[in-house]
Motif scaffolding. Sequence first.
Motif, PDB file in Angstrom:
ATOM      1  N   VAL A   1     -62.546 -19.002  46.391  1.00  0.00           N
ATOM      2  CA  VAL A   1     -61.731 -19.852  45.500  1.00  0.00           C
ATOM      3  C   VAL A   1     -62.495 -21.173  45.400  1.00  0.00           C
ATOM      4  O   VAL A   1     -62.433 -22.000  46.309  1.00  0.00           O
ATOM      5  N   GLY A   2     -63.248 -21.344  44.303  1.00  0.00           N
ATOM      6  CA  GLY A   2     -64.144 -22.506  44.187  1.00  0.00           C
ATOM      7  C   GLY A   2     -65.086 -22.496  45.387  1.00  0.00           C
ATOM      8  O   GLY A   2     -65.732 -21.488  45.679  1.00  0.00           O
ATOM      9  N   PRO A   3     -65.122 -23.619  46.127  1.00  0.00           N
ATOM     10  CA  PRO A   3     -66.055 -23.680  47.264  1.00  0.00           C
ATOM     11  C   PRO A   3     -65.481 -23.072  48.549  1.00  0.00           C
ATOM     12  O   PRO A   3     -66.118 -23.135  49.585  1.00  0.00           O
ATOM     13  N   ILE A   4     -64.272 -22.538  48.473  1.00  0.00           N
ATOM     14  CA  ILE A   4     -63.626 -22.077  49.719  1.00  0.00           C
ATOM     15  C   ILE A   4     -63.724 -20.564  49.865  1.00  0.00           C
ATOM     16  O   ILE A   4     -63.349 -19.809  48.973  1.00  0.00           O
ATOM     17  N   LYS A   5     -64.220 -20.179  51.042  1.00  0.00           N
ATOM     18  CA  LYS A   5     -64.423 -18.751  51.296  1.00  0.00           C
ATOM     19  C   LYS A   5     -63.227 -18.162  52.057  1.00  0.00           C
ATOM     20  O   LYS A   5     -62.755 -18.754  53.025  1.00  0.00           O
ATOM     21  N   TYR A   6     -62.750 -17.025  51.565  1.00  0.00           N
ATOM     22  CA  TYR A   6     -61.672 -16.305  52.260  1.00  0.00           C
ATOM     23  C   TYR A   6     -62.146 -14.916  52.629  1.00  0.00           C
ATOM     24  O   TYR A   6     -62.738 -14.223  51.795  1.00  0.00           O
ATOM     25  N   TYR A   7     -61.862 -14.483  53.844  1.00  0.00           N
ATOM     26  CA  TYR A   7     -62.044 -13.070  54.177  1.00  0.00           C
ATOM     27  C   TYR A   7     -60.698 -12.392  53.928  1.00  0.00           C
ATOM     28  O   TYR A   7     -59.654 -12.929  54.305  1.00  0.00           O
ATOM     29  N   MET A   8     -60.753 -11.207  53.300  1.00  0.00           N
ATOM     30  CA  MET A   8     -59.499 -10.455  53.063  1.00  0.00           C
ATOM     31  C   MET A   8     -59.567  -9.192  53.916  1.00  0.00           C
ATOM     32  O   MET A   8     -60.583  -8.491  53.900  1.00  0.00           O
ATOM     33  N   VAL A   9     -58.480  -8.909  54.645  1.00  0.00           N
ATOM     34  CA  VAL A   9     -58.504  -7.777  55.581  1.00  0.00           C
ATOM     35  C   VAL A   9     -57.306  -6.859  55.330  1.00  0.00           C
ATOM     36  O   VAL A   9     -56.152  -7.317  55.338  1.00  0.00           O
ATOM     37  N   THR A  10     -57.587  -5.562  55.116  1.00  0.00           N
ATOM     38  CA  THR A  10     -56.494  -4.589  54.915  1.00  0.00           C
ATOM     39  C   THR A  10     -56.506  -3.493  55.974  1.00  0.00           C
ATOM     40  O   THR A  10     -55.661  -2.599  55.949  1.00  0.00           O
ATOM     41  N   ASP A  11     -57.489  -3.535  56.883  1.00  0.00           N
ATOM     42  CA  ASP A  11     -57.547  -2.506  57.921  1.00  0.00           C
ATOM     43  C   ASP A  11     -56.631  -2.940  59.076  1.00  0.00           C
ATOM     44  O   ASP A  11     -56.791  -4.039  59.619  1.00  0.00           O
ATOM     45  N   PRO A  12     -55.658  -2.082  59.485  1.00  0.00           N
ATOM     46  CA  PRO A  12     -54.685  -2.510  60.501  1.00  0.00           C
ATOM     47  C   PRO A  12     -55.318  -2.936  61.826  1.00  0.00           C
ATOM     48  O   PRO A  12     -54.881  -3.935  62.419  1.00  0.00           O
ATOM     49  N   ASP A  13     -56.348  -2.204  62.280  1.00  0.00           N
ATOM     50  CA  ASP A  13     -56.965  -2.567  63.567  1.00  0.00           C
ATOM     51  C   ASP A  13     -57.681  -3.905  63.477  1.00  0.00           C
ATOM     52  O   ASP A  13     -57.615  -4.734  64.390  1.00  0.00           O
ATOM     53  N   GLU A  14     -58.380  -4.093  62.359  1.00  0.00           N
ATOM     54  CA  GLU A  14     -59.128  -5.353  62.186  1.00  0.00           C
ATOM     55  C   GLU A  14     -58.149  -6.538  62.115  1.00  0.00           C
ATOM     56  O   GLU A  14     -58.436  -7.612  62.625  1.00  0.00           O
ATOM     57  N   CYS A  15     -56.987  -6.299  61.469  1.00  0.00           N
ATOM     58  CA  CYS A  15     -55.978  -7.379  61.392  1.00  0.00           C
ATOM     59  C   CYS A  15     -55.567  -7.786  62.800  1.00  0.00           C
ATOM     60  O   CYS A  15     -55.485  -8.972  63.133  1.00  0.00           O
TER      61      CYS A  15
END
Length: 497
Positions: free
Chosen positions: A70-84
């Motif tokens: 989002v502009g200069p801001i980095k987001y990691y998106m996680v949908t794997d239950p174990d990784e969450c």
Amino acid sequence: MLIILALLTISVLYLWLRRPLPGEPPVMPGYIPIIGHTYRLLGDTVHLWEEYKTMCYTTLEKGGVLTYWVGPIKYYMVTDPDECMTIANTCLDKDYISRKFTRNLLGNGLLYGPVNIWKSHRKVMNPAFNQQVLDGFIGLFNKQSRKLTDSLSKELGKGPFNQATYFQQISLETICLTSMGLDISADNKQNEQFIEAFEEFLNMTISRFKSPWLHSDFMYSWSSLSKKQDESTKIIHEMTDTVLQRRKKEFKSKNSNKTDTNNNYENWTQARSGKKIKPLMDLLLELEEGIFSDQDIRDEVVITITAGYETVAGVLTFFFLLIGSFPEVQERIVSELEEVLGKEHRDLTKQDLSRLLYLEAVIKETMRFYPIAPYAPRLIDKDVKLKNCTVRTGYNCLLMIYGVSRHPVWGEDAESFRPERWLDPATLPSNPNAFLAFGVGKRNCIGKLYAMMSMKITIAHVLRNYRVTGDHTKMKLKFDILLKPVSGHYISIENRV
Ligand code: HEM
């Protein structure tokens, strides 16, 4: 020459900041230099929900972890239950955007408070949400549910109506009673003003998120959004501060054994609940001096109201719409209610609640199907090695609750509403982290037991009186921090005789 040098430095700095770090998750398709994916967020909150679903499904397809800019801001998106779970138990802090954007209203309260404060506050707050304290609210939950049932009667036979407003009002009333001991039901204007102030605050927060140029506090302070948000904050704080000061006075006079002639508080907490209840504010005032300041108490009370009332109201809204769309599910709940409670319309007890297993399954399936809180944010404060990648220190992370609830671990019918899956362990994911509707890890929802108890009691009273119809396939949704219906969610009720 100087300008060229400055531009060159900025470009190098930009490329350096944007360089993929070793082992990082891949970037979601659609990335454009400088703006990242921001252009995809442009549009109203209905569009935002569609984009959010795309983010979830793309992340699921690409293995469970992706990067979004989002502009200069980095987001990691996680949908794997174990990784969450791995991330949630390793990184306890919330992302800096959520914290910064809500600081005015929520201060250092649990939801977004910095981890050093959160640790000590959560320890103090846990006992206030234990079974024994909550059992003390059962009388009040029953009374409030009967009140709701009465007020719904004016919709009988009138066709579709907006059930959300009824649930919002009653949930806010109940949570003000259990958190502050404040009865806002006597004053409709105050009730409406409070609800509007919360709605306004959430709307402004989401608008700010979508506008990267307003992320800086300086720029934001000049905007009209900031002024509106300040006004909502003022309304909420004035109300909580007034109650806190009054309670403190009453508390002092009680402790010094003086008779306070204005102390009608205890009378009505008793009258409203049938049995005397002890609101959260009182439990916090009783703490040893110095553990919580006035500001701490206010922050935690405001957080409890904010986190508690719209979530419960939202789940009830989805619940009644879904059972209105699936009459066989509704009739099975009613049969179970009759089996447990008998024919008579009596109040529910603690023992009844643990016997309503099918009702619990339908509530959980509702929360999986339409997760009212569709994401949980975290700040990655140390590198975390996941199965196929590493998320890096200093970046934001979204645990995508909606995506996890559609993960293949739920089976081929993950896209279907099927409460029966909860009744047989063989049809549930073997992975216990797959149900994230109440959040994940050590920082999960402190109010989940409160929510389940109050929702079960509300539903039981409403369904013993009314038959509900609706059609969830017509519903249009929006992303307003919470997942909310925009249209098509109305239900109709008729007497059940
Ligand atoms: C069905 C209703 C509810 C849902 C779906 C819900 C969901 C959530 C979620 C997803 C979180 C974030 C967890 C995370 O980041 O991992 C959360 C946190 C929280 N919720 Fe709930 N909630 C509900 C009801 C309530 C109620 C009734 C209360 C209070 C009476 C409450 C109080 C809180 C608080 C204080 C937090 C912050 C916890 C912390 O950071 O330690 N919630 N909730």
